[in-house]
Design a protein around this motif. Structure first.
Motif, PDB file in Angstrom:
ATOM      1  N   TYR A   1     -11.238  -5.890  31.335  1.00 10.81           N
ATOM      2  CA  TYR A   1     -10.660  -5.755  32.053  1.00 10.81           C
ATOM      3  C   TYR A   1      -8.544  -5.493  32.456  1.00 10.81           C
ATOM      4  O   TYR A   1      -7.727  -4.446  32.697  1.00 10.81           O
ATOM      5  CB  TYR A   1     -10.922  -6.240  33.500  1.00 10.81           C
ATOM      6  CG  TYR A   1     -12.210  -5.921  33.612  1.00 10.81           C
ATOM      7  CD1 TYR A   1     -13.007  -3.898  33.092  1.00 10.81           C
ATOM      8  CD2 TYR A   1     -13.119  -6.490  34.335  1.00 10.81           C
ATOM      9  CE1 TYR A   1     -14.531  -4.364  33.232  1.00 10.81           C
ATOM     10  CE2 TYR A   1     -14.413  -6.066  34.647  1.00 10.81           C
ATOM     11  CZ  TYR A   1     -15.668  -4.797  33.873  1.00 10.81           C
ATOM     12  OH  TYR A   1     -16.245  -4.457  34.241  1.00 10.81           O
TER      13      TYR A   1
ATOM     14  N   GLU B   1       4.853  -4.070  37.305  1.00  7.93           N
ATOM     15  CA  GLU B   1       3.917  -3.272  36.968  1.00  7.93           C
ATOM     16  C   GLU B   1       2.489  -3.699  36.154  1.00  7.93           C
ATOM     17  O   GLU B   1       1.198  -4.029  36.090  1.00  7.93           O
ATOM     18  CB  GLU B   1       4.566  -2.429  35.686  1.00  7.93           C
ATOM     19  CG  GLU B   1       5.070  -1.355  36.191  1.00  7.93           C
ATOM     20  CD  GLU B   1       4.347  -0.302  37.555  1.00  7.93           C
ATOM     21  OE1 GLU B   1       3.322  -0.324  37.957  1.00  7.93           O
ATOM     22  OE2 GLU B   1       4.860  -0.525  39.231  1.00  7.93           O
TER      23      GLU B   1
ATOM     24  N   LYS C   1     -11.729  -6.802  38.958  1.00  7.54           N
ATOM     25  CA  LYS C   1     -12.950  -5.995  38.384  1.00  7.54           C
ATOM     26  C   LYS C   1     -13.612  -7.115  38.361  1.00  7.54           C
ATOM     27  O   LYS C   1     -14.797  -6.809  38.053  1.00  7.54           O
ATOM     28  CB  LYS C   1     -12.214  -4.917  37.754  1.00  7.54           C
ATOM     29  CG  LYS C   1     -11.736  -3.403  38.498  1.00  7.54           C
ATOM     30  CD  LYS C   1     -11.928  -2.884  36.779  1.00  7.54           C
ATOM     31  CE  LYS C   1     -11.081  -1.425  37.409  1.00  7.54           C
ATOM     32  NZ  LYS C   1     -10.777  -0.368  35.824  1.00  7.54           N
TER      33      LYS C   1
ATOM     34  N   TYR D   1      -2.451 -12.760  45.244  1.00  7.85           N
ATOM     35  CA  TYR D   1      -3.871 -13.135  46.534  1.00  7.85           C
ATOM     36  C   TYR D   1      -4.511 -13.856  46.183  1.00  7.85           C
ATOM     37  O   TYR D   1      -4.069 -14.721  45.379  1.00  7.85           O
ATOM     38  CB  TYR D   1      -3.779 -12.628  44.492  1.00  7.85           C
ATOM     39  CG  TYR D   1      -5.440 -11.649  44.574  1.00  7.85           C
ATOM     40  CD1 TYR D   1      -6.244 -10.638  44.282  1.00  7.85           C
ATOM     41  CD2 TYR D   1      -6.737 -12.540  44.382  1.00  7.85           C
ATOM     42  CE1 TYR D   1      -7.533 -10.389  44.035  1.00  7.85           C
ATOM     43  CE2 TYR D   1      -8.222 -12.489  44.771  1.00  7.85           C
ATOM     44  CZ  TYR D   1      -8.081 -11.346  44.529  1.00  7.85           C
ATOM     45  OH  TYR D   1      -9.353 -11.014  44.318  1.00  7.85           O
TER      46      TYR D   1
ATOM     47  N   ASN E   1      -5.422  -2.442  32.051  1.00  2.01           N
ATOM     48  CA  ASN E   1      -5.011  -2.102  32.528  1.00  2.01           C
ATOM     49  C   ASN E   1      -3.004  -2.523  31.745  1.00  2.01           C
ATOM     50  O   ASN E   1      -2.185  -3.169  32.595  1.00  2.01           O
ATOM     51  CB  ASN E   1      -4.748  -3.183  34.099  1.00  2.01           C
ATOM     52  CG  ASN E   1      -5.924  -2.379  34.871  1.00  2.01           C
ATOM     53  OD1 ASN E   1      -4.805  -1.475  35.293  1.00  2.01           O
ATOM     54  ND2 ASN E   1      -6.846  -2.470  34.980  1.00  2.01           N
TER      55      ASN E   1
ATOM     56  N   LEU F   1      -1.488  -5.691  45.597  1.00  2.00           N
ATOM     57  CA  LEU F   1      -2.628  -5.123  45.453  1.00  2.00           C
ATOM     58  C   LEU F   1      -3.295  -3.564  45.379  1.00  2.00           C
ATOM     59  O   LEU F   1      -2.400  -2.695  45.434  1.00  2.00           O
ATOM     60  CB  LEU F   1      -3.226  -5.973  46.636  1.00  2.00           C
ATOM     61  CG  LEU F   1      -3.309  -7.072  46.692  1.00  2.00           C
ATOM     62  CD1 LEU F   1      -3.338  -8.066  48.390  1.00  2.00           C
ATOM     63  CD2 LEU F   1      -4.137  -8.009  45.774  1.00  2.00           C
ATOM     64  N   PRO F   2      -4.479  -3.324  44.487  1.00  2.00           N
ATOM     65  CA  PRO F   2      -4.657  -2.575  44.678  1.00  2.00           C
ATOM     66  C   PRO F   2      -5.094  -2.179  45.504  1.00  2.00           C
ATOM     67  O   PRO F   2      -4.971  -2.587  46.668  1.00  2.00           O
ATOM     68  CB  PRO F   2      -6.274  -2.663  43.633  1.00  2.00           C
ATOM     69  CG  PRO F   2      -5.857  -4.046  42.762  1.00  2.00           C
ATOM     70  CD  PRO F   2      -5.327  -4.883  43.656  1.00  2.00           C
ATOM     71  N   PRO F   3      -5.714  -0.515  45.606  1.00  2.00           N
ATOM     72  CA  PRO F   3      -5.411  -0.327  47.207  1.00  2.00           C
ATOM     73  C   PRO F   3      -7.125  -0.658  47.870  1.00  2.00           C
ATOM     74  O   PRO F   3      -7.803  -1.185  46.938  1.00  2.00           O
ATOM     75  CB  PRO F   3      -5.371   1.517  47.228  1.00  2.00           C
ATOM     76  CG  PRO F   3      -5.480   1.763  46.268  1.00  2.00           C
ATOM     77  CD  PRO F   3      -5.190   0.306  44.948  1.00  2.00           C
TER      78      PRO F   3
ATOM     79  N   LYS G   1       1.035  -6.157  38.411  1.00  2.00           N
ATOM     80  CA  LYS G   1       0.034  -4.847  39.487  1.00  2.00           C
ATOM     81  C   LYS G   1      -1.601  -5.185  38.095  1.00  2.00           C
ATOM     82  O   LYS G   1      -2.340  -4.081  38.686  1.00  2.00           O
ATOM     83  CB  LYS G   1       0.716  -3.714  39.059  1.00  2.00           C
ATOM     84  CG  LYS G   1      -0.429  -3.034  40.359  1.00  2.00           C
ATOM     85  CD  LYS G   1       0.530  -1.297  40.505  1.00  2.00           C
ATOM     86  CE  LYS G   1       1.948  -1.799  41.171  1.00  2.00           C
ATOM     87  NZ  LYS G   1       1.950   0.267  41.679  1.00  2.00           N
TER      88      LYS G   1
ATOM     89  N   ASN H   1      -5.352  -5.701  39.310  1.00  2.00           N
ATOM     90  CA  ASN H   1      -5.510  -4.620  38.871  1.00  2.00           C
ATOM     91  C   ASN H   1      -7.379  -5.183  38.208  1.00  2.00           C
ATOM     92  O   ASN H   1      -8.853  -4.998  38.403  1.00  2.00           O
ATOM     93  CB  ASN H   1      -6.173  -3.187  38.163  1.00  2.00           C
ATOM     94  CG  ASN H   1      -4.626  -2.629  38.795  1.00  2.00           C
ATOM     95  OD1 ASN H   1      -4.582  -3.056  40.506  1.00  2.00           O
ATOM     96  ND2 ASN H   1      -4.039  -1.807  38.355  1.00  2.00           N
TER      97      ASN H   1
ATOM     98  N   GLU I   1     -10.102   0.082  46.727  1.00  2.00           N
ATOM     99  CA  GLU I   1     -10.353  -0.780  45.810  1.00  2.00           C
ATOM    100  C   GLU I   1     -11.450  -2.584  45.360  1.00  2.00           C
ATOM    101  O   GLU I   1     -11.496  -2.628  44.390  1.00  2.00           O
ATOM    102  CB  GLU I   1      -9.527   0.103  43.802  1.00  2.00           C
ATOM    103  CG  GLU I   1      -8.963   1.160  44.254  1.00  2.00           C
ATOM    104  CD  GLU I   1      -8.414   1.583  42.970  1.00  2.00           C
ATOM    105  OE1 GLU I   1      -8.121   0.642  42.261  1.00  2.00           O
ATOM    106  OE2 GLU I   1      -7.908   2.651  42.873  1.00  2.00           O
ATOM    107  N   ARG I   2     -10.336  -2.283  45.917  1.00  2.00           N
ATOM    108  CA  ARG I   2     -10.888  -4.336  46.639  1.00  2.00           C
ATOM    109  C   ARG I   2     -12.366  -4.630  47.336  1.00  2.00           C
ATOM    110  O   ARG I   2     -12.085  -5.495  47.849  1.00  2.00           O
ATOM    111  CB  ARG I   2      -9.790  -4.407  46.783  1.00  2.00           C
ATOM    112  CG  ARG I   2      -8.628  -4.644  45.870  1.00  2.00           C
ATOM    113  CD  ARG I   2      -7.605  -5.778  47.137  1.00  2.00           C
ATOM    114  NE  ARG I   2      -6.901  -4.599  48.429  1.00  2.00           N
ATOM    115  CZ  ARG I   2      -6.575  -4.959  49.029  1.00  2.00           C
ATOM    116  NH1 ARG I   2      -7.925  -6.067  49.844  1.00  2.00           N
ATOM    117  NH2 ARG I   2      -6.541  -4.517  50.228  1.00  2.00           N
TER     118      ARG I   2
END
Length: 362
Positions: free
Chosen positions: A71, A252, A263, A125, A75, A353-355, A255, A259, A358-359
């Motif tokens: 994962y 990036e 997951k 996070y 990314n 954070l991911p949207p 991020k 991501n 998606e969390r």
């Protein structure tokens, strides 16, 4: 403030039932985990070095899941990790640039930032939606409510965060913080001292104190916990921390980490046992043999209380409720005796954070 004994007992009994199933071979623990194994990292991935808070344990399953299932690589980042030596040590090393990011206590981070304003850190996070801080005693010690700690001897290392927040907890439950005697010891002696009766209670993390007591021969049903979150200290727990400088230089890459990490968490929540086995296999390959029963117990205790809470189901993984975080910051500033209270933005930055969609967890 008093928490119904039935609520604490129900939690302990449910965890004890899980432990019994583990001992009997339940939860699918007789089956070998199926995974893709470590992903071969291709060229072009951005390296990120991560520090754990302590030795690898089942609590690190989401991280290892994200590594072994690719994962992070998906990314654009290559994540490597090393063991930690406690939250304060991890925070210091992240600030020094020895690691790009890692797990730590955000409240210890607040204190670090107050003392080191030139190298500020920030949480990006929050994976402990509730704090694992608590006071723990055993059946037969005559302590069934926090008020009965008065006049007792408590044990913990000097820098233990729950011990340092004891004055705030004590005031919340209506007792004088100075009404107990503290005995200072090395971390590895904390649970043995309680078992031996050299102290009446200990402070510590739920995810270490309770499994360690069970490892020492104590029945889970004989542990009486007083969790800080149940008594007015509505604290968040450990978070992923990085330097503010890195947040600005490598957004990036960070991020991409988040991501992949989300997951890893979602997979762990959906199939805890299978993914935990991937961690156990990796630890074994790295020369560390973990106790499967204890590690499963650790994760069984933590999942419903710290990770998969009603709040997480509402706001998604990794995020915070601003008003709650601001309140906990104020409590910790008071407890640690810090000169100023940082803003929410100085403590937590959720911009990478991911949207939310998606969390979410099912």
């Amino acid at each position: 403030m008093s928490i119904p004994k039935s609520s604490r007992r129900q939690f302990i009994q449910s965890a004890a039932a899980a432990a019994s199933l583990i001992a009997a071979g339940g939860y699918g623990l007789q089956a070998k985990a199926q995974s893709r194994g470590p992903v071969l990292v291709s060229q072009g991935l951005a390296p990120l070095k991560y520090t754990l808070s302590w030795l690898p344990s089942s609590m690190d399953t989401p991280l290892v899941t994200a590594i072994t299932k690719g994962y992070f690589a998906d990314n654009g980042v290559e994540v490597t990790y090393e063991r930690g030596f406690g939250s304060a040590d991890s925070i210091t090393k992240i600030a020094a640039g020895q690691y790009d990011l890692g797990e730590g206590d955000p409240y210890s981070m607040i204190e670090f930032n107050a003392k080191n304003p030139d190298v500020p850190l920030v949480a990006i996070y929050v994976h402990f939606n509730r704090s694992p801080f608590g006071i723990y005693t055993l059946e037969g010690r005559g302590i069934t409510e926090p008020s009965q700690l008065v006049g007792k001897r408590l044990g913990a290392p000097a820098g233990d965060a729950p011990r340092r927040l004891w004055p705030v907890f004590a005031r919340q439950v209506g007792i004088d913080p100075g009404s107990v005697e503290w005995l200072t010891m090395e971390p590895q002696l904390r649970e043995p001292f309680l078992i031996q009766g050299r102290v009446d209670a200990i402070s510590g993390f739920m995810t270490s104190a309770m499994p360690n007591l069970v490892r020492g021969g104590v029945s889970l049903n004989d542990i009486t916990p007083f969790f800080y979150n149940d008594y007015g200290l509505d604290l968040y727990g450990n978070a992923i921390i990085t330097r503010v400088e890195l947040l600005q230089e490598k957004p990036e890459e960070l991020k991409g980490f988040l991501n992949g990490y989300v997951k890893g968490w979602q997979d762990t929540i959906r199939d805890t046992d299978r993914n935990m086995f991937a961690l156990l296999d990796k630890a074994k390959a790295d020369g560390q043999v973990l106790d499967t029963t204890i590690e499963k117990l650790r994760l069984t205790l933590a999942m419903p209380r710290l990770f998969v809470t009603d709040e997480v189901r509402e706001i998604g993984l990794g995020d915070v409720v601003p008003s709650r975080m601001e309140s906990s910051i104020a409590q910790v500033v008071d407890g640690f005796g810090l000169p100023t209270k940082p803003s929410l933005e100085q403590v937590f930055d959720g911009s990478l954070l991911p949207p939310k969609s998606e969390r979410m967890i099912s």
